[in-house]
Write a protein that holds these residues in place. Structure first.
Motif, PDB file in Angstrom:
ATOM      1  N   ALA A   1      -7.418   6.104 -33.950  1.00 54.63           N
ATOM      2  CA  ALA A   1      -7.355   5.274 -33.991  1.00 54.63           C
ATOM      3  C   ALA A   1      -5.435   5.634 -32.973  1.00 54.63           C
ATOM      4  O   ALA A   1      -5.510   4.311 -32.034  1.00 54.63           O
ATOM      5  CB  ALA A   1      -6.421   4.372 -35.309  1.00 54.63           C
ATOM      6  N   ARG A   2      -4.688   6.086 -33.224  1.00 57.51           N
ATOM      7  CA  ARG A   2      -3.763   6.001 -32.517  1.00 57.51           C
ATOM      8  C   ARG A   2      -3.574   6.007 -30.736  1.00 57.51           C
ATOM      9  O   ARG A   2      -3.070   5.655 -29.753  1.00 57.51           O
ATOM     10  CB  ARG A   2      -2.539   7.132 -33.101  1.00 57.51           C
TER      11      ARG A   2
ATOM     12  N   PHE B   1      -4.628  -1.517 -35.712  1.00 64.66           N
ATOM     13  CA  PHE B   1      -5.215  -1.444 -34.896  1.00 64.66           C
ATOM     14  C   PHE B   1      -6.465  -1.841 -34.608  1.00 64.66           C
ATOM     15  O   PHE B   1      -7.890  -2.374 -34.287  1.00 64.66           O
ATOM     16  CB  PHE B   1      -5.771   0.088 -35.520  1.00 64.66           C
ATOM     17  N   GLU B   2      -6.259  -3.472 -35.612  1.00 63.71           N
ATOM     18  CA  GLU B   2      -7.616  -4.360 -35.780  1.00 63.71           C
ATOM     19  C   GLU B   2      -8.664  -3.558 -36.870  1.00 63.71           C
ATOM     20  O   GLU B   2      -9.806  -3.808 -35.391  1.00 63.71           O
ATOM     21  CB  GLU B   2      -7.944  -5.037 -34.473  1.00 63.71           C
ATOM     22  N   THR B   3      -8.134  -2.742 -37.668  1.00 66.59           N
ATOM     23  CA  THR B   3     -10.039  -2.120 -37.667  1.00 66.59           C
ATOM     24  C   THR B   3     -10.495  -2.659 -38.986  1.00 66.59           C
ATOM     25  O   THR B   3     -10.782  -1.652 -39.877  1.00 66.59           O
ATOM     26  CB  THR B   3      -9.159  -0.547 -38.373  1.00 66.59           C
ATOM     27  N   ASN B   4     -10.201  -3.972 -39.428  1.00 66.92           N
ATOM     28  CA  ASN B   4     -11.121  -5.119 -39.729  1.00 66.92           C
ATOM     29  C   ASN B   4     -10.931  -3.589 -42.133  1.00 66.92           C
ATOM     30  O   ASN B   4     -12.022  -3.918 -42.320  1.00 66.92           O
ATOM     31  CB  ASN B   4     -11.893  -4.879 -39.864  1.00 66.92           C
TER      32      ASN B   4
ATOM     33  N   ALA C   1      -7.183   0.616 -28.133  1.00 61.68           N
ATOM     34  CA  ALA C   1      -7.497  -0.078 -26.877  1.00 61.68           C
ATOM     35  C   ALA C   1      -6.616  -1.076 -25.741  1.00 61.68           C
ATOM     36  O   ALA C   1      -6.681  -0.885 -24.500  1.00 61.68           O
ATOM     37  CB  ALA C   1      -9.156  -1.446 -27.509  1.00 61.68           C
ATOM     38  N   ALA C   2      -5.734  -0.854 -26.869  1.00 62.79           N
ATOM     39  CA  ALA C   2      -4.207  -1.732 -26.570  1.00 62.79           C
ATOM     40  C   ALA C   2      -3.426  -0.489 -25.028  1.00 62.79           C
ATOM     41  O   ALA C   2      -2.163  -0.984 -24.651  1.00 62.79           O
ATOM     42  CB  ALA C   2      -3.709  -2.790 -27.460  1.00 62.79           C
TER      43      ALA C   2
END
Length: 277
Positions: free
Chosen positions: A25-26, A72-75, A30-31
């Motif tokens: 994720a890191r 990380f917006e990983t829900n 996306a950003a």
């Protein structure tokens, strides 16, 4: 975004899976890619902590998975992975019970001996773990306590299960540690009892005999309304899925709640016990 993570064939245990997911994720954010120092600042922790987690070295602070999901917006990915990490800290015989508990919409608990794990304070849990694991190191005991407290997070979510607990009067009378520790434990129990999704009752000493006298049980009801019975004994646990057995246990539990003090009467008794400590 969650679908981008989850295939970690090289990882041999849940801690390694969590670490690989965090590194993934890191580095593919996306950003924009984050360094370990960048992530540490966003998660309000240290670079060494991020490095240690990515290498699969314990522990993982209980507040970090939710922060990682937010960053990380990983829900909920890291929350779910952390639940797997926590479940691995329990002996294999308890892991399925933990999984069923996390999915349950209704949890019914009966305990004639101790406060159920979902309601234990850290100090109370530490006292229990120390007495049952006399050769364990302080670090090992601390890990068991952390796992116990993380398990309780299911009560604090946006859609917690309905939890009904009946305790024998001996549970609140028996002093497991210092008076201060017991007052804290009883206070926490009272606090849970004020939650709209939790009901706490005490079965008085003079209650009629009942079918559940042999020991503690949990009745775990799934979203599909099926109920299983979890029976615990010394260092072991068994799951009984037979529908007729579950129906019998439910009837016995209903009888128990009818014999128990009301929630209001139970709270009065608990407060009176606190005042004697």
């Amino acid at each position: 975004m969650t679908e981008r993570y989850g295939d970690y064939s090289g990882a041999s245990n849940p801690r390694e899976v969590f670490g690989e997911a965090l590194r993934d994720a890191r580095e593919t954010r996306a950003a924009g890619k984050l360094t370990q120092s960048d992530l540490a600042r966003k998660a309000r922790t240290s670079k060494s902590t991020i490095s240690r987690i990515e290498r699969g070295v314990p522990p993982i602070a209980s507040n970090l998975p939710a922060l990682f999901d937010q960053i990380f917006e990983t829900n909920g990915l890291f929350k779910r992975l952390h639940e797997e990490v926590v479940s691995q800290s329990y002996p294999a015989v308890f892991r399925r019970r933990m999984a069923l508990e996390r999915e349950a919409t209704i949890i019914r608990e009966w305990s004639p001996t101790i406060f159920p794990g979902l309601f234990q304070t850290g100090e109370y849990a530490r006292s229990l773990f120390r007495s049952s694991n006399p050769r364990a190191t302080d670090e090992e005991i601390a890990g068991l306590v952390r796992a116990r407290l993380v398990r309780q997070e299911l009560l604090l979510g946006t859609a917690p299960p309905n939890v009904y607990v009946v305790l024998c009067e001996s549970v609140i009378r028996h002093r497991m540690g210092s008076p201060a520790m017991m007052r804290e434990q009883l206070s926490v129990l009272l606090g849970h009892g004020t939650r709209p999704t939790t009901r706490v009752q005490v079965l008085p000493f003079d209650a009629e005999p009942h079918l559940l006298v042999d020991g503690p049980i949990s009745l775990l009801t799934a979203p599909n309304h099926s109920t299983v019975v979890s029976v615990e004994a010394f260092r072991t646990s068994s799951i009984i899925e037979d529908p007729e057995h579950a129906r019998t246990a439910m009837r016995a539990y209903d009888d128990l709640t009818s014999e128990a003090l009301s929630t209001r009467e139970s709270a009065v008794l608990i407060r009176e016990q606190m005042e004697t400590l």
